[in-house]
Design an enzyme around this catalytic site. Structure first.
Site, PDB file in Angstrom:
ATOM      1  N   ARG A  15       0.831  -1.199   0.000  1.00  0.00           N
ATOM      2  CA  ARG A  15       0.000   0.000   0.000  1.00  0.00           C
ATOM      3  C   ARG A  15       0.872   1.258   0.000  1.00  0.00           C
ATOM      4  O   ARG A  15       2.073   1.198   0.266  1.00  0.00           O
ATOM      5  CB  ARG A  15      -0.930   0.008   1.221  1.00  0.00           C
ATOM      6  CG  ARG A  15      -2.026  -1.035   1.183  1.00  0.00           C
ATOM      7  CD  ARG A  15      -2.796  -1.114   2.500  1.00  0.00           C
ATOM      8  NE  ARG A  15      -1.978  -1.682   3.579  1.00  0.00           N
ATOM      9  CZ  ARG A  15      -2.418  -1.867   4.823  1.00  0.00           C
ATOM     10  NH1 ARG A  15      -3.641  -1.496   5.156  1.00  0.00           N
ATOM     11  NH2 ARG A  15      -1.634  -2.400   5.742  1.00  0.00           N
ATOM     12  N   LYS A  75       1.452   2.201   7.395  1.00  0.00           N
ATOM     13  CA  LYS A  75       1.783   1.462   8.611  1.00  0.00           C
ATOM     14  C   LYS A  75       2.730   2.263   9.496  1.00  0.00           C
ATOM     15  O   LYS A  75       3.405   3.194   9.042  1.00  0.00           O
ATOM     16  CB  LYS A  75       2.417   0.110   8.266  1.00  0.00           C
ATOM     17  CG  LYS A  75       1.463  -0.851   7.586  1.00  0.00           C
ATOM     18  CD  LYS A  75       0.238  -1.157   8.449  1.00  0.00           C
ATOM     19  CE  LYS A  75       0.569  -1.955   9.691  1.00  0.00           C
ATOM     20  NZ  LYS A  75      -0.626  -2.237  10.528  1.00  0.00           N
ATOM     21  N   TYR A  94      -1.366   4.698  10.487  1.00  0.00           N
ATOM     22  CA  TYR A  94      -1.761   3.749  11.532  1.00  0.00           C
ATOM     23  C   TYR A  94      -0.579   3.576  12.477  1.00  0.00           C
ATOM     24  O   TYR A  94       0.558   3.389  12.028  1.00  0.00           O
ATOM     25  CB  TYR A  94      -2.110   2.384  10.932  1.00  0.00           C
ATOM     26  CG  TYR A  94      -3.442   2.315  10.221  1.00  0.00           C
ATOM     27  CD1 TYR A  94      -4.637   2.532  10.909  1.00  0.00           C
ATOM     28  CD2 TYR A  94      -3.500   2.008   8.866  1.00  0.00           C
ATOM     29  CE1 TYR A  94      -5.855   2.455  10.251  1.00  0.00           C
ATOM     30  CE2 TYR A  94      -4.720   1.931   8.210  1.00  0.00           C
ATOM     31  CZ  TYR A  94      -5.899   2.159   8.905  1.00  0.00           C
ATOM     32  OH  TYR A  94      -7.100   2.087   8.259  1.00  0.00           O
ATOM     33  N   HIS A  96      -1.178   1.936  16.140  1.00  0.00           N
ATOM     34  CA  HIS A  96      -1.442   0.773  17.012  1.00  0.00           C
ATOM     35  C   HIS A  96      -0.357   0.656  18.071  1.00  0.00           C
ATOM     36  O   HIS A  96       0.222  -0.416  18.293  1.00  0.00           O
ATOM     37  CB  HIS A  96      -1.520  -0.509  16.182  1.00  0.00           C
ATOM     38  CG  HIS A  96      -2.631  -0.520  15.177  1.00  0.00           C
ATOM     39  ND1 HIS A  96      -3.956  -0.592  15.540  1.00  0.00           N
ATOM     40  CD2 HIS A  96      -2.607  -0.459  13.820  1.00  0.00           C
ATOM     41  CE1 HIS A  96      -4.711  -0.582  14.448  1.00  0.00           C
ATOM     42  NE2 HIS A  96      -3.924  -0.496  13.400  1.00  0.00           N
ATOM     43  N   GLU A 119      -6.206   4.978  13.485  1.00  0.00           N
ATOM     44  CA  GLU A 119      -7.103   4.050  14.178  1.00  0.00           C
ATOM     45  C   GLU A 119      -7.848   4.666  15.350  1.00  0.00           C
ATOM     46  O   GLU A 119      -8.811   4.078  15.851  1.00  0.00           O
ATOM     47  CB  GLU A 119      -6.334   2.801  14.647  1.00  0.00           C
ATOM     48  CG  GLU A 119      -5.398   3.017  15.822  1.00  0.00           C
ATOM     49  CD  GLU A 119      -4.009   3.496  15.407  1.00  0.00           C
ATOM     50  OE1 GLU A 119      -3.116   3.509  16.281  1.00  0.00           O
ATOM     51  OE2 GLU A 119      -3.817   3.844  14.219  1.00  0.00           O
ATOM     52  N   ASP A 271      -2.642  -6.790  15.551  1.00  0.00           N
ATOM     53  CA  ASP A 271      -1.887  -5.538  15.567  1.00  0.00           C
ATOM     54  C   ASP A 271      -2.143  -4.725  16.830  1.00  0.00           C
ATOM     55  O   ASP A 271      -1.461  -3.728  17.091  1.00  0.00           O
ATOM     56  CB  ASP A 271      -2.148  -4.700  14.313  1.00  0.00           C
ATOM     57  CG  ASP A 271      -3.618  -4.422  14.062  1.00  0.00           C
ATOM     58  OD1 ASP A 271      -4.448  -4.757  14.930  1.00  0.00           O
ATOM     59  OD2 ASP A 271      -3.934  -3.884  12.989  1.00  0.00           O
TER      60      ASP A 271
END
Length: 374
Positions: A15, A75, A94, A96, A119, A271
């Site tokens: 991505r 990510k 993101y 996490h 998120e 995750d």
């Protein structure tokens, strides 16, 4: 503002953080967009498409990170990228944080970086618009990969989820009835499986019962109902979410040991630490491992395997907020938008999201208070 889009470097992560439409939205407003060469190739976007809408193609990730005031990714930064983070830099991706390498949080605090987490960007109605599209992809993929893992050649018991006339259908348990759970159940039902969804929210269970018109079993989630469903299942999907925080461990190792050999678990919550005790993050190169005869699929970036779907689904939702930050500056953008304020995980050396602070052992400082600290 100078906005940077580096190439993702996680294993088989194809991505990219911005598509040409997002670049055009920023360049047309007078902002500069730096795109690392070949950053979009995995999603089917050549450098020429970015150049066509005004992006500057740069040769290295180091240059992108060094020059950008805001970095837009997919990510969380991983170890090779920690040194690239600039003091005070805005990173929009993101994170996490409660479920990844603790060194990332330490680095963000040390560099006084502004971590704007997809998120935890949450609307007043409780929805998570930047998490939803990837939850949809991961939920649907969970059944696809789970069905493949059930094949004997992949270590499974050799069950076809849809069965055939005269032979029982595969049994699927989905723990969590949110976006991931709903999408997983849709695919499982479509494949002809026998599906059970468990959730603690009775209103959500009523909704799911209406949606599926009785084609799935919906059960109130508790220790006993989880245990019974998991024991009897061929495929278990972990789909539990605590926004920003670690997922609760709802399936113990002892319970895994009671499943029949060749059963499969897919923990989409991995995750965020995972909701199945025996799960640990894996990669697309080595996606599975076996515990007590049960195949575990625990890839932490599942949607990265279908980037042409995932990239566009994600950037459709992230684009307006990157434009707002670029146009207004981070502080004014956050002050004007409560959803964006909830996305702030770290700022100026402080942890500004309560669940992350609690799970990671840091003091929590609300973002509006952090803005006033030097």
């Amino acid at each position: 503002m100078i906005v940077g889009v580096p190439k993702e470097i996680k294993t088989r992560e194809y991505r990219v953080g911005m598509v040409p439409a997002g670049v055009r939205a920023l360049t047309s407003a007078g902002h500069t967009v730096l795109v690392e060469t070949n950053a979009g190739v995995g999603s089917g976007i050549p450098d020429s498409e970015y150049q066509r809408v005004g992006a500057q193609i740069v040769a290295s990730a180091d240059e992108v990170w060094k020059r950008a005031e805001m970095v837009v990714k997919v990510k969380e930064p991983i170890a090779p990228e920690y040194e690239r983070i600039q003091p005070g830099q805005i990173i929009y991706t993101y994170f996490h944080l409660a479920g990844v390498d603790p060194e990332l949080t330490k680095t963000l605090i040390k560099k006084k970086a502004a971590a704007v987490a997809y998120e935890t960007l949450q609307l007043d109605d409780g929805s998570l618009p930047l998490l939803k599209p990837m939850s949809e992809v991961a939920g649907k993929m969970a059944i696809q990969v789970g069905a493949a893992c059930l094949e004997k050649a992949h270590g499974g018991k050799g069950i076809l989820l849809g069965g055939v006339p005269g032979v029982r259908r595969g049994r699927v348990t989905v723990i969590g009835g949110g976006v991931v759970g709903l999408c997983a159940a849709k695919v499982a039902v479509g494949m002809g499986a026998e599906v059970t969804i468990l959730d603690v929210n009775l209103e959500r269970l009523t909704y799911l019962d209406d949606v599926f018109l009785g084609r799935v079993s919906v059960l109130a989630s508790d220790t006993e109902s989880i245990a019974k469903s998991v024991r009897e299942s061929d495929l278990v999907v972990g789909a539990v979410l605590i926004p920003g925080g670690k997922a609760p461990k709802l399936v113990s190792e002892a319970l895994i040991s009671e499943m029949s050999p060749g059963s499969v678990v897919v923990d989409v919550a991995v995750d965020q630490g995972g909701c199945i005790e025996t799960c640990k993050p894996t990669t697309h190169d080595n996606p599975t491992f076996t515990v007590h005869g049960v195949v575990h699929y625990c890839v932490a970036n599942m949607p990265g395997a279908v980037p042409q779907t995932s990239t566009y689904a994600l950037t459709n939702t992230t684009r307006p907020y990157s434009r707002k930050i670029a146009d207004m500056g981070l502080i004014e953008a956050v002050k004007s938008d409560r959803a964006l304020a909830r996305a702030m995980n770290t700022y100026n050396g402080h942890v500004t999201y309560e669940a992350v602070a609690k799970d990671m052992g840091y003091d929590y400082l609300p973002i509006m208070d952090a803005f006033g600290r030097k």
